[in-house]
Design a protein around this motif. Structure first.
Motif, PDB file in Angstrom:
ATOM      1  N   MET A   1       0.858  -1.171   0.000  1.00 13.02           N
ATOM      2  CA  MET A   1       0.000   0.000   0.000  1.00 13.02           C
ATOM      3  C   MET A   1       0.902   1.231   0.000  1.00 13.02           C
ATOM      4  O   MET A   1       1.908   1.286   0.698  1.00 13.02           O
ATOM      5  CB  MET A   1      -0.915  -0.039   1.231  1.00 13.02           C
ATOM      6  CG  MET A   1      -1.815   1.159   1.363  1.00 13.02           C
ATOM      7  SD  MET A   1      -3.197   0.975   2.540  1.00 13.02           S
ATOM      8  CE  MET A   1      -2.394   0.545   4.054  1.00 13.02           C
ATOM      9  N   LYS A   2       0.506   2.253  -0.735  1.00 18.46           N
ATOM     10  CA  LYS A   2       1.229   3.527  -0.817  1.00 18.46           C
ATOM     11  C   LYS A   2       0.554   4.524   0.124  1.00 18.46           C
ATOM     12  O   LYS A   2      -0.633   4.818  -0.011  1.00 18.46           O
ATOM     13  CB  LYS A   2       1.210   4.039  -2.257  1.00 18.46           C
ATOM     14  CG  LYS A   2       1.810   5.404  -2.443  1.00 18.46           C
ATOM     15  CD  LYS A   2       3.308   5.377  -2.451  1.00 18.46           C
ATOM     16  CE  LYS A   2       3.811   6.759  -2.850  1.00 18.46           C
ATOM     17  NZ  LYS A   2       4.910   7.200  -2.104  1.00 18.46           N
ATOM     18  N   ILE A   3       1.325   5.028   1.091  1.00 11.40           N
ATOM     19  CA  ILE A   3       0.792   5.937   2.102  1.00 11.40           C
ATOM     20  C   ILE A   3       1.496   7.282   1.987  1.00 11.40           C
ATOM     21  O   ILE A   3       2.728   7.351   1.942  1.00 11.40           O
ATOM     22  CB  ILE A   3       0.973   5.360   3.514  1.00 11.40           C
ATOM     23  CG1 ILE A   3       0.230   4.019   3.629  1.00 11.40           C
ATOM     24  CG2 ILE A   3       0.503   6.348   4.573  1.00 11.40           C
ATOM     25  CD1 ILE A   3       0.517   3.255   4.892  1.00 11.40           C
ATOM     26  N   LEU A   4       0.700   8.330   1.953  1.00 10.61           N
ATOM     27  CA  LEU A   4       1.201   9.695   1.943  1.00 10.61           C
ATOM     28  C   LEU A   4       0.952  10.289   3.324  1.00 10.61           C
ATOM     29  O   LEU A   4      -0.179  10.247   3.823  1.00 10.61           O
ATOM     30  CB  LEU A   4       0.469  10.512   0.875  1.00 10.61           C
ATOM     31  CG  LEU A   4       0.892  11.960   0.711  1.00 10.61           C
ATOM     32  CD1 LEU A   4       2.328  12.045   0.216  1.00 10.61           C
ATOM     33  CD2 LEU A   4      -0.046  12.662  -0.252  1.00 10.61           C
ATOM     34  N   ALA A   5       1.991  10.816   3.956  1.00  9.56           N
ATOM     35  CA  ALA A   5       1.865  11.385   5.297  1.00  9.56           C
ATOM     36  C   ALA A   5       2.423  12.801   5.292  1.00  9.56           C
ATOM     37  O   ALA A   5       3.466  13.060   4.689  1.00  9.56           O
ATOM     38  CB  ALA A   5       2.624  10.527   6.309  1.00  9.56           C
ATOM     39  N   GLY A  68      -1.382   9.363  -6.214  1.00 11.21           N
ATOM     40  CA  GLY A  68      -0.596   8.139  -6.192  1.00 11.21           C
ATOM     41  C   GLY A  68      -0.680   7.367  -4.892  1.00 11.21           C
ATOM     42  O   GLY A  68      -0.059   6.319  -4.754  1.00 11.21           O
ATOM     43  N   SER A  69      -1.443   7.866  -3.944  1.00 12.24           N
ATOM     44  CA  SER A  69      -1.520   7.206  -2.636  1.00 12.24           C
ATOM     45  C   SER A  69      -2.794   6.376  -2.501  1.00 12.24           C
ATOM     46  O   SER A  69      -3.781   6.602  -3.181  1.00 12.24           O
ATOM     47  CB  SER A  69      -1.462   8.249  -1.516  1.00 12.24           C
ATOM     48  OG  SER A  69      -2.638   9.022  -1.500  1.00 12.24           O
ATOM     49  N   LYS A 106      -9.632   9.969  -1.454  1.00 12.21           N
ATOM     50  CA  LYS A 106      -8.725   9.046  -0.756  1.00 12.21           C
ATOM     51  C   LYS A 106      -9.122   8.913   0.711  1.00 12.21           C
ATOM     52  O   LYS A 106      -9.571   9.863   1.341  1.00 12.21           O
ATOM     53  CB  LYS A 106      -7.280   9.560  -0.818  1.00 12.21           C
ATOM     54  CG  LYS A 106      -6.739   9.696  -2.220  1.00 12.21           C
ATOM     55  CD  LYS A 106      -6.617   8.354  -2.906  1.00 12.21           C
ATOM     56  CE  LYS A 106      -6.098   8.547  -4.320  1.00 12.21           C
ATOM     57  NZ  LYS A 106      -5.770   7.299  -4.962  1.00 12.21           N
ATOM     58  N   PRO A 107      -8.931   7.715   1.282  1.00 10.39           N
ATOM     59  CA  PRO A 107      -9.157   7.533   2.706  1.00 10.39           C
ATOM     60  C   PRO A 107      -8.107   8.313   3.499  1.00 10.39           C
ATOM     61  O   PRO A 107      -6.933   8.346   3.120  1.00 10.39           O
ATOM     62  CB  PRO A 107      -9.001   6.029   2.932  1.00 10.39           C
ATOM     63  CG  PRO A 107      -8.722   5.414   1.626  1.00 10.39           C
ATOM     64  CD  PRO A 107      -8.580   6.478   0.605  1.00 10.39           C
ATOM     65  N   ILE A 108      -8.546   8.926   4.595  1.00  7.93           N
ATOM     66  CA  ILE A 108      -7.666   9.769   5.398  1.00  7.93           C
ATOM     67  C   ILE A 108      -7.792   9.409   6.877  1.00  7.93           C
ATOM     68  O   ILE A 108      -8.895   9.246   7.390  1.00  7.93           O
ATOM     69  CB  ILE A 108      -8.025  11.261   5.213  1.00  7.93           C
ATOM     70  CG1 ILE A 108      -7.751  11.698   3.775  1.00  7.93           C
ATOM     71  CG2 ILE A 108      -7.261  12.142   6.199  1.00  7.93           C
ATOM     72  CD1 ILE A 108      -8.159  13.128   3.468  1.00  7.93           C
ATOM     73  N   PHE A 109      -6.629   9.304   7.524  1.00  5.34           N
ATOM     74  CA  PHE A 109      -6.575   9.252   8.980  1.00  5.34           C
ATOM     75  C   PHE A 109      -6.170  10.660   9.384  1.00  5.34           C
ATOM     76  O   PHE A 109      -5.035  11.091   9.186  1.00  5.34           O
ATOM     77  CB  PHE A 109      -5.568   8.217   9.456  1.00  5.34           C
ATOM     78  CG  PHE A 109      -5.470   8.069  10.964  1.00  5.34           C
ATOM     79  CD1 PHE A 109      -6.442   8.555  11.831  1.00  5.34           C
ATOM     80  CD2 PHE A 109      -4.390   7.400  11.524  1.00  5.34           C
ATOM     81  CE1 PHE A 109      -6.341   8.406  13.213  1.00  5.34           C
ATOM     82  CE2 PHE A 109      -4.264   7.236  12.906  1.00  5.34           C
ATOM     83  CZ  PHE A 109      -5.242   7.744  13.747  1.00  5.34           C
TER      84      PHE A 109
END
Length: 178
Positions: A1-5, A68-69, A106-109
């Motif tokens: 999984m590609k995660i953007l933080a 891209g995330s 996109k899903p966001i935390f």
């Protein structure tokens, strides 16, 4: 999984960047990219500036990172009960890119922290109200008040109650992808 933080802050010593980096550490098997908003500093949005110069490449680059995330981890700094000017400016420029929702569904935390008792709750509330109109699918949100008393570098969240809440929210985010 590609995660953007990223942290919604341009502070060199951002406590929100510390929190989002801590959250990112719980995804050791994933491809995590931690952005610094300072790398996306653009002129303050102005309609006339957009007409004259178009949308800055940095706004397009930021949007491309979102696109891209698979998941966005975001911790917003709270300045006078709302987003920081640095985050708002990136948000404004990205919103001007034709035919896109800011956060691309996109899903966001969503997270926030602050040195005081509020813990960034106001900025979370502001973002949650805006999220449906901006393509932000907030899966979970977390606020950490009194950052200096409840967080230690190398350890993370030290307050047991807030640590349990964080892990509960983190589990909900991970379950979203199961």
């Amino acid at each position: 999984m590609k995660i953007l933080a990223f942290a919604g802050s341009n502070s060199e010593v951002s406590i929100n960047k510390k929190l989002v980096t801590f959250a990112a550490s719980f995804f050791p098997d994933d491809n995590v990219e931690i952005l610094d908003l300072n790398d996306f500093e653009m002129p303050i949005y102005k309609h006339e500036r957009e007409l004259e110069n178009g949308i800055p490449q940095l706004a397009k680059d930021f949007a491309s990172k979102i696109d891209g995330s698979d998941l966005i981890l975001m911790s917003l700094a709270e300045h006078n009960s709302v987003y920081s000017a640095a985050f708002k400016n990136v948000f404004d420029w990205v919103s001007r890119i034709k035919d896109r929702k800011h956060f691309g569904d996109k899903p966001i935390f969503l997270m926030a922290t602050a040195p005081g008792n509020g813990g960034g709750k106001n900025v979370i509330e502001v973002f949650l109200k805006r999220a449906p109109f901006s393509g932000a699918n907030v899966i979970a949100y977390f606020s950490l008040p009194n950052f200096k008393e409840r967080f230690e570098e190398g350890q993370g969240i030290t307050d047991e109650e807030k640590k349990a809440e964080f892990h509960e929210k983190l589990a909900a985010v991970k379950a979203h992808f199961s």
